[in-house]
Design a protein around this motif. Structure first.
Motif, PDB file in Angstrom:
ATOM      1  N   THR A  51      23.117  38.665  61.009  1.00 23.62           N
ATOM      2  CA  THR A  51      22.371  38.067  59.899  1.00 23.62           C
ATOM      3  C   THR A  51      21.405  36.992  60.386  1.00 23.62           C
ATOM      4  OG1 THR A  51      24.064  36.384  59.530  1.00 23.62           O
ATOM      5  CG2 THR A  51      24.306  38.465  58.319  1.00 23.62           C
ATOM      6  N   ALA A  52      20.479  36.630  59.528  1.00 19.43           N
ATOM      7  CA  ALA A  52      19.508  35.595  59.857  1.00 19.43           C
ATOM      8  C   ALA A  52      20.126  34.200  59.797  1.00 19.43           C
ATOM      9  CB  ALA A  52      18.307  35.673  58.910  1.00 19.43           C
ATOM     10  N   ASP A  76      12.248  44.025  55.135  1.00 15.07           N
ATOM     11  CA  ASP A  76      11.818  43.347  56.359  1.00 15.07           C
ATOM     12  C   ASP A  76      12.280  44.102  57.599  1.00 15.07           C
ATOM     13  OD1 ASP A  76      10.642  41.178  54.981  1.00 15.07           O
ATOM     14  OD2 ASP A  76      12.566  40.132  54.883  1.00 15.07           O
ATOM     15  N   PHE A 117      17.458  44.910  55.337  1.00  9.49           N
ATOM     16  CA  PHE A 117      17.371  43.448  55.367  1.00  9.49           C
ATOM     17  C   PHE A 117      16.128  43.024  54.587  1.00  9.49           C
ATOM     18  CE2 PHE A 117      19.474  44.919  59.112  1.00  9.49           C
ATOM     19  CZ  PHE A 117      20.307  43.925  59.599  1.00  9.49           C
ATOM     20  N   THR A 118      16.268  42.100  53.659  1.00  6.76           N
ATOM     21  CA  THR A 118      15.123  41.541  52.950  1.00  6.76           C
ATOM     22  C   THR A 118      15.224  40.014  52.958  1.00  6.76           C
ATOM     23  OG1 THR A 118      16.270  41.709  50.817  1.00  6.76           O
ATOM     24  CG2 THR A 118      14.824  43.548  51.428  1.00  6.76           C
ATOM     25  N   GLY A 119      14.104  39.355  52.736  1.00  8.28           N
ATOM     26  CA  GLY A 119      14.070  37.897  52.654  1.00  8.28           C
ATOM     27  C   GLY A 119      14.240  37.188  53.984  1.00  8.28           C
ATOM     28  N   LEU A 120      14.047  37.877  55.099  1.00  3.91           N
ATOM     29  CA  LEU A 120      14.261  37.242  56.404  1.00  3.91           C
ATOM     30  C   LEU A 120      13.270  36.112  56.672  1.00  3.91           C
ATOM     31  CD1 LEU A 120      15.093  40.330  58.660  1.00  3.91           C
ATOM     32  CD2 LEU A 120      16.666  38.766  57.497  1.00  3.91           C
ATOM     33  N   SER A 122      12.303  33.938  54.513  1.00  2.00           N
ATOM     34  CA  SER A 122      12.474  32.886  53.511  1.00  2.00           C
ATOM     35  C   SER A 122      13.358  31.735  53.965  1.00  2.00           C
ATOM     36  CB  SER A 122      13.081  33.497  52.238  1.00  2.00           C
ATOM     37  OG  SER A 122      14.418  33.902  52.486  1.00  2.00           O
ATOM     38  N   ASP A 132      17.580  35.569  52.137  1.00  2.00           N
ATOM     39  CA  ASP A 132      17.894  36.792  52.874  1.00  2.00           C
ATOM     40  C   ASP A 132      19.012  37.541  52.161  1.00  2.00           C
ATOM     41  OD1 ASP A 132      19.323  34.440  53.698  1.00  2.00           O
ATOM     42  OD2 ASP A 132      20.203  35.575  55.347  1.00  2.00           O
ATOM     43  N   ARG A 133      18.917  38.875  52.222  1.00  2.00           N
ATOM     44  CA  ARG A 133      19.878  39.750  51.539  1.00  2.00           C
ATOM     45  C   ARG A 133      20.100  40.990  52.406  1.00  2.00           C
ATOM     46  NH1 ARG A 133      22.300  40.646  46.817  1.00  2.00           N
ATOM     47  NH2 ARG A 133      22.390  42.746  45.979  1.00  2.00           N
ATOM     48  N   TYR A 134      21.305  41.532  52.332  1.00  2.00           N
ATOM     49  CA  TYR A 134      21.710  42.643  53.177  1.00  2.00           C
ATOM     50  C   TYR A 134      22.323  43.739  52.312  1.00  2.00           C
ATOM     51  CZ  TYR A 134      20.972  38.766  56.210  1.00  2.00           C
ATOM     52  OH  TYR A 134      20.385  37.677  56.832  1.00  2.00           O
ATOM     53  N   TRP A 152      11.742  43.893  62.067  1.00  2.00           N
ATOM     54  CA  TRP A 152      11.317  42.597  61.546  1.00  2.00           C
ATOM     55  C   TRP A 152      10.305  42.004  62.524  1.00  2.00           C
ATOM     56  CZ3 TRP A 152      10.091  39.432  58.050  1.00  2.00           C
ATOM     57  CH2 TRP A 152      10.138  38.052  58.198  1.00  2.00           C
TER      58      TRP A 152
END
Length: 155
Positions: A51-52, A76, A117-120, A122, A132-134, A152
């Motif tokens: 994770t980020a 992302d 993966f989204t919001g990396l 942010s 971030d969301r997974y 990414w």
């Protein structure tokens, strides 16, 4: 499609995992530069997601009959891996107490796993806050190894 998990996991050491509940899996630790870029490690019976943030993160796990289709431009990072199961998985953060971790029924045998993966981008400057969301997509399928479908750009 069935939602198996929709909640938060403490991503201690920047990771959470899906593991065969039979308990025979050994946690992989070979985080090479390539594995870090891919953001996952796969081993027999376990899949670790990098994770980020080293914080509590939102995770959703969906079970599909076949590979899901969606607009990859909305993500992302997207990576596909493998997971072999006995018919039940454990969903946990790296330091979770396994007897209390979420367990879900899945098809026995080989599963393909796609992590979106989204919001990396942010994350706050200190890396503690972010959007971030997974989302983990599972479907029956014979393992074909790890493939990054969208990298990414900050990696």
């Amino acid at each position: 499609m069935a939602v198996l998990f929709d909640g938060e996991l403490f991503a201690d050491y920047h990771q959470f995992y899906l593991s065969d509940a039979a308990g025979n899996a050994e946690m992989p630790t070979d985080w090479t530069d390539e594995a870090l870029r891919r953001r996952i490690l796969c081993a027999d019976g376990v899949l670790v997601v990098s994770t980020a943030r080293n914080m509590t993160v939102p995770v959703r796990i969906e079970l599909h009959d076949e590979e899901p289709q969606f607009d990859a431009g909305l993500a992302d990072h997207i990576v596909i891996g493998d997971l072999r199961t006995s018919g039940e998985i454990v969903v946990a953060g790296c330091s979770d107490y396994l007897p209390d971790a979420a367990r879900r029924s899945v098809p026995e045998g080989d599963l393909r796993v796609m992590i979106v993966f989204t919001g990396l981008g942010s994350l706050s400057e200190d890396g503690l806050a972010g959007e971030d969301r997974y989302v983990v997509h599972l479907w029956p399928g014979r393992g074909e190894g790890v493939a990054v479908l969208r990298q990414w750009s900050a990696d």
